[in-house]
Design a protein around this motif. Structure first.
Motif: not given
Length: 89
Positions: A31-36, A38-39, A54, A58
């Motif tokens: 989740t943190i990887h995907a959010i990073a 995306q941002m 990111a 991961q």
């Protein structure tokens, strides 16, 4: 002390805690990887740097997940061996 830990529920409980902890930890890392990513997509000038950080995050997280899953498998094997060695009552 070790005999008492072996005979009680330490291995049985900790193997499930370790397994579910691994699942939650892996989910959080993903989740943190995907959010990073995306941002970082919105920041064109630093996007490659954010992507690299990111991806490194991961990869490091997955190494931790693999270590936890190995510990969990070892605990499941120990529980199986423990059941085979205990005398039948």
């Amino acid at each position: 002390m070790l005999k008492g830990l072996w005979q009680h529920h330490l291995i049985g409980s900790f193997r499930w805690i370790c397994l579910w902890g691994t699942v939650l930890y892996t989910g959080i890392v993903m989740t943190i990887h995907a959010i990073a990513l995306q941002m970082g997509a919105g920041q064109q000038d630093i996007s490659p740097f954010i992507s690299q950080v990111a991806n490194d995050f991961q990869q490091t997280g997955f190494h931790g997940s693999m270590m936890q899953i190995v510990i969990s498998i070892v605990l499941f094997i120990l529980q199986f061996v423990k059941r085979k060695w205990q005398p039948r009552q």
